[in-house]
Enzyme design. Structure first.
Site, PDB file in Angstrom:
ATOM      1  N   LYS A 282      10.364  12.728  -4.458  1.00 59.26           N
ATOM      2  CA  LYS A 282      11.295  12.063  -3.545  1.00 59.26           C
ATOM      3  C   LYS A 282      12.569  12.904  -3.439  1.00 59.26           C
ATOM      4  O   LYS A 282      13.077  13.396  -4.446  1.00 59.26           O
ATOM      5  CB  LYS A 282      11.622  10.663  -4.078  1.00 59.26           C
ATOM      6  CG  LYS A 282      12.065   9.717  -3.005  1.00 59.26           C
ATOM      7  CD  LYS A 282      11.850   8.280  -3.414  1.00 59.26           C
ATOM      8  CE  LYS A 282      12.230   7.355  -2.293  1.00 59.26           C
ATOM      9  NZ  LYS A 282      11.821   5.981  -2.492  1.00 59.26           N
ATOM     10  N   GLU A 368       7.450 -10.184  -3.368  1.00 62.90           N
ATOM     11  CA  GLU A 368       8.365 -11.318  -3.223  1.00 62.90           C
ATOM     12  C   GLU A 368       7.670 -12.645  -3.509  1.00 62.90           C
ATOM     13  O   GLU A 368       8.271 -13.562  -4.074  1.00 62.90           O
ATOM     14  CB  GLU A 368       8.982 -11.315  -1.825  1.00 62.90           C
ATOM     15  CG  GLU A 368       9.941 -10.151  -1.554  1.00 62.90           C
ATOM     16  CD  GLU A 368       9.262  -8.819  -1.216  1.00 62.90           C
ATOM     17  OE1 GLU A 368       8.018  -8.801  -1.068  1.00 62.90           O
ATOM     18  OE2 GLU A 368       9.960  -7.797  -1.104  1.00 62.90           O
ATOM     19  N   ARG A 396       8.298 -13.178   3.110  1.00 64.67           N
ATOM     20  CA  ARG A 396       6.983 -12.954   2.497  1.00 64.67           C
ATOM     21  C   ARG A 396       6.575 -14.085   1.555  1.00 64.67           C
ATOM     22  O   ARG A 396       5.403 -14.244   1.248  1.00 64.67           O
ATOM     23  CB  ARG A 396       7.009 -11.667   1.666  1.00 64.67           C
ATOM     24  CG  ARG A 396       6.823 -10.403   2.417  1.00 64.67           C
ATOM     25  CD  ARG A 396       5.331 -10.140   2.615  1.00 64.67           C
ATOM     26  NE  ARG A 396       5.143  -9.095   3.593  1.00 64.67           N
ATOM     27  CZ  ARG A 396       5.091  -7.805   3.302  1.00 64.67           C
ATOM     28  NH1 ARG A 396       5.166  -7.416   2.048  1.00 64.67           N
ATOM     29  NH2 ARG A 396       4.935  -6.922   4.249  1.00 64.67           N
TER      30      ARG A 396
HETATM   31  C1  LIG Z   1       8.469  -6.494   1.732  1.00 68.41           C
HETATM   32  C2  LIG Z   1       9.491  -5.435   1.419  1.00 68.41           C
HETATM   33  N1  LIG Z   1      10.238  -5.542   0.300  1.00 68.41           N
HETATM   34  C3  LIG Z   1      11.162  -4.604   0.016  1.00 68.41           C
HETATM   35  C4  LIG Z   1      11.354  -3.544   0.857  1.00 68.41           C
HETATM   36  C5  LIG Z   1      12.455  -2.531   0.590  1.00 68.41           C
HETATM   37  N2  LIG Z   1      11.874  -1.197   0.394  1.00 68.41           N
HETATM   38  C6  LIG Z   1      11.874  -0.283   1.374  1.00 68.41           C
HETATM   39  S1  LIG Z   1      11.132   1.131   0.920  1.00 68.41           S
HETATM   40  C7  LIG Z   1      10.854   0.551  -0.625  1.00 68.41           C
HETATM   41  C8  LIG Z   1      10.196   1.412  -1.641  1.00 68.41           C
HETATM   42  C9  LIG Z   1       8.884   1.858  -1.173  1.00 68.41           C
HETATM   43  O1  LIG Z   1       8.341   2.699  -2.140  1.00 68.41           O
HETATM   44  P1  LIG Z   1       7.128   3.606  -1.736  1.00 68.41           P
HETATM   45  O2  LIG Z   1       6.120   2.807  -0.996  1.00 68.41           O
HETATM   46  O3  LIG Z   1       6.658   4.295  -2.961  1.00 68.41           O
HETATM   47  O4  LIG Z   1       7.738   4.631  -0.707  1.00 68.41           O
HETATM   48  P2  LIG Z   1       8.812   5.783  -0.975  1.00 68.41           P
HETATM   49  O5  LIG Z   1      10.130   5.239  -0.518  1.00 68.41           O
HETATM   50  O6  LIG Z   1       8.814   6.126  -2.421  1.00 68.41           O
HETATM   51  O7  LIG Z   1       8.350   6.894  -0.115  1.00 68.41           O
HETATM   52  C10 LIG Z   1      11.320  -0.760  -0.765  1.00 68.41           C
HETATM   53  C11 LIG Z   1      11.245  -1.559  -2.000  1.00 68.41           C
HETATM   54  C12 LIG Z   1      10.571  -3.483   2.014  1.00 68.41           C
HETATM   55  N3  LIG Z   1      10.720  -2.509   2.916  1.00 68.41           N
HETATM   56  N4  LIG Z   1       9.649  -4.430   2.272  1.00 68.41           N
END
Ligand SMILES: Cc1ncc(C[n+]2csc(CCOP(=O)(O)OP(=O)(O)O)c2C)c(N)n1
Length: 632
Positions: A282, A368, A396
């Site tokens: 990242k 959630e 959710r």
């Molecule tokens: C339902 C939901 N909860 C929380 C989030 C906030 N959120 C956005 S990106 C993320 C992390 C995602 O991690 P990953 O899938 O590994 O993608 P990366 O950012 O590491 O590329 C979170 C928790 C979201 N977008 N949707």
């Protein structure tokens, strides 16, 4: 001219010689760092997949092939390669391109998102549609390891895995959600990535794929089956996915664009549901020497040379910080208080609590619904869970709120950050629906503080109650004034409103953060001789019947103001009550109309729907003129 400048759409990517793709990736990386330094955005996530997005663009044929990016926050490279390089500096700006993918923005954005975990299901739907229509194209899903903590991802995989339909899942594993990823799946993936078989697998994959090259056109199917079987024996690390019915390939180095292309080209020739495990870093290439990995995920404008933020915030604290500090302090007084976040420790301010009370802090992953039912379980045992989730993400958990918490009258406290207009994240992240959805939950107390001190007072009030759930909502903003320490704030008396200004004839009834513009509007119209009452409706449900009854005696118009949808919102709820008590009193609901809202600064979004002092004042003037015209 640089390579990126010459790319007007995906076919141009394919014209670039393979050995020059690393050069293209470096240009892209620099472009991302430069542009996002002034727009702000999900720079860390996007820098991690520069090579992956380039490889996908190179190997597949979107829009014929469907590429579905989970969340869409990491897809800035995809935007640059699919005709949006010129408009990229408008990212997340009013009138500009979105920070996520949208079907109405490009034919290459096959599915709109913003919330995590939807890609697997959506892509499986596209694969099924393709088969129903007798079409032939690839469907590719890119999903992060963080999204693998979402139950929804497994529902999709479970369904797709045994379907035998063609589907390529690319698991973008950077070990991070927004914060370091949590739970068993994250440990499992880390084990896979560091497994001693890793190098053997890669070497074997290369060896086998060279043989595929030699045999293309001569019994590929048969050979593919043998490749699969050989790999099955080798890639024990991916056994979880294999058991779910997805053939596992990898791990692949996600920063070697050549390796990625080779792996994707080979996997593309196979059939059925398959998963390619890609290891990425990242924020790769971001200039900060020691990046704060969590802050790095998304970043406000920064200096492109150093990565340091351009401006330190000034003025009173953000609601998030007030909340985080308040629960941290209150935890000393309430030993059974615990805090729960669904993968958003810093976003919700619970990281402050985590530092002081690590054993009373739970990050459950992007889950959630689980967070809510987990809290319900804790509450059955006398623990007092505070569930801190953004308004938009708590959507959710709706069934969990009703079925697991409300029906059992469990005292779970929901703290909804980012309630109301949410700013530049745009339509997928709007916190406009929680008043409407919480009002419908039986036994739910629905509240919104007007400032930081009242947030603490409401938390205290919630902690003093032992029956039924309690929701507190506050916006993505700064509080109007800095609150005192939690120890100095008393509980807000349950179910009470607060008269902020006594007038007559017309009363404004704002909810939460709308108190400040309502008071300013009242002052503005007072200067013109209109003496209106203002009542802080910090309890949206239950309403304060004593204060309401008093208002109904000498007011003809009640104007509710809420930073939420008017459909089934506070105004609608109050109107139904008032109709039974005093049908001659008019209830006018100001709020967000029934439509979606584009990304823009929060202040602009509020202005666009009249939720400002000026907007409220002009509605009051208009209503006064109407009333005057009607009266004999
Ligand atoms: C339902 C939901 N909860 C929380 C989030 C906030 N959120 C956005 S990106 C993320 C992390 C995602 O991690 P990953 O899938 O590994 O993608 P990366 O950012 O590491 O590329 C979170 C928790 C979201 N977008 N949707």
């Amino acid at each position: 001219m640089g390579l990126l400048e010459g790319i007007k759409d995906l076919p141009d990517v394919k014209q670039i010689p393979r050995d020059r793709l690393p050069e293209l990736c470096e240009e892209i990386r620099q472009r991302l760092i430069d542009v996002v330094s002034s727009t702000g955005g999900h720079i860390g996530a996007s820098l991690g997949v520069v090579e992956l997005a380039t490889a996908i663009a190179y190997v597949f044929d979107s829009p014929r092939d469907k590429v579905v990016w989970d969340v869409g926050h990491q897809a800035y490279t995809w935007k640059l390669l699919t005709g949006r390089n010129d408009r990229f500096p408008t990212l997340r700006q009013a009138g500009g391109i979105s920070g996520f993918l949208r079907r109405d923005e490009s034919p290459h954005d096959h599915f709109g998102a913003g919330h995590a975990g939807t890609a697997m299901s959506a892509a499986y739907g596209m694969a099924a549609a393709r088969d129903l229509k007798g079409e032939h194209h690839d469907v590719v899903v890119v999903v992060g390891d963080g999204a693998m903590t979402c139950g929804l991802s497994y529902e999709g995989m479970n369904n797709a895995g045994h379907s035998n339909r063609d589907l390529i899942v690319i698991l973008n594993d950077n070990g991070m959600s927004i914060a370091p990823n949590v739970g068993a799946i994250s440990r499992y993936l880390a084990n896979v990535a560091t497994n001693p078989l890793y190098n053997r697998v890669r070497e074997e994959l290369k060896r086998l794929t060279h043989r595929v090259d030699a045999m293309v056109g001569h019994g590929v199917q048969d050979f593919a089956r043998r490749v699969e079987e050989s790999l099955k024996n080798l890639v024990l690390p991916g056994v979880l996915f294999q058991e779910l019915g997805l053939r596992y390939f990898g791990p692949v180095d996600g920063h070697d664009v050549g390796d990625l292309i080779e792996a994707l080209e080979k996997v593309r020739q196979l059939k059925g549901p398959r998963l390619v495990h890609v290891l990425t870093q990242k924020g790769k290439g971001f200039p900060l020497e020691e990046p704060d990995l969590e802050k790095f995920h998304a970043r406000p404008p920064y200096d492109p040379a150093t990565g340091e933020l351009r401006t330190a915030g000034s003025g009173p604290s953000a609601w998030t910080k007030v909340f985080g500090e308040a629960i941290t302090q209150l935890a000393a007084e309430y030993p059974s208080l615990v805090a729960i976040t669904a993968a958003m420790p810093s976003g919700t301010g619970t990281n402050i609590f985590q530092k002081k009370w690590p054993e009373r802090f739970f990050d459950v992953g992007i889950a959630e619904g689980h967070a809510t039912t987990f809290a319900a379980g804790l509450a059955t045992q006398g623990i007092r869970p505070v569930v801190a989730i953004y308004s938009t993400f708590l959507q959710r958990a709706y069934d969990n709120i009703i079925h697991d918490v409300a029906i059992q009258k469990l005292p779970v406290i929901f703290c909804l950050d980012r309630a109301g207009m949410v700013g530049d994240d745009g339509q997928t992240h709007m916190g406009l629906y929680d008043i409407a959805y919480m009002l419908a939950v039986p036994g739910m107390t629905v509240t919104a503080p007007r400032d930081g001190a009242e947030l603490i007072g409401l938390l205290r009030c919630a902690l003093e109650r032992t029956e039924g759930p309690f929701a507190i909502r506050y916006p993505r903003d700064k509080t109007p004034t800095e609150p005192p320490p939690a120890a100095a704030v008393a509980a807000v008396p349950y179910g009470t409103w607060e008269i902020l200004r006594q007038g007559k004839g017309c009363a404004i009834l704002p909810v939460g953060a709308m108190c400040a513009p309502a008071m300013a509007a009242a002052s503005a119209v007072a200067a013109e001789g209109l003496d209106v009452t203002v009542v802080n409706c910090r309890f949206v449900k239950p309403v304060d019947r004593e204060t309401l009854d008093a208002l109904l005696k000498d007011h003809r118009i009640l104007v509710t103001v809420e930073d939420g949808v008017v459909t089934n919102g506070f105004g609608a709820y109050l109107a139904a009550i008032v109709q039974t008590l005093a049908p001659e009193v008019r209830v006018i609901a100001l709020g967000a109309p029934d439509r979606t809202f584009e990304h823009a600064p929060r202040a602009k979004q509020l202005e666009s729907v009249g939720l400002t002092a000026d907007g409220i004042a002009s509605r009051i003037r208009a209503l006064h003129a109407e009333e005057a015209a009607l009266s004999p």
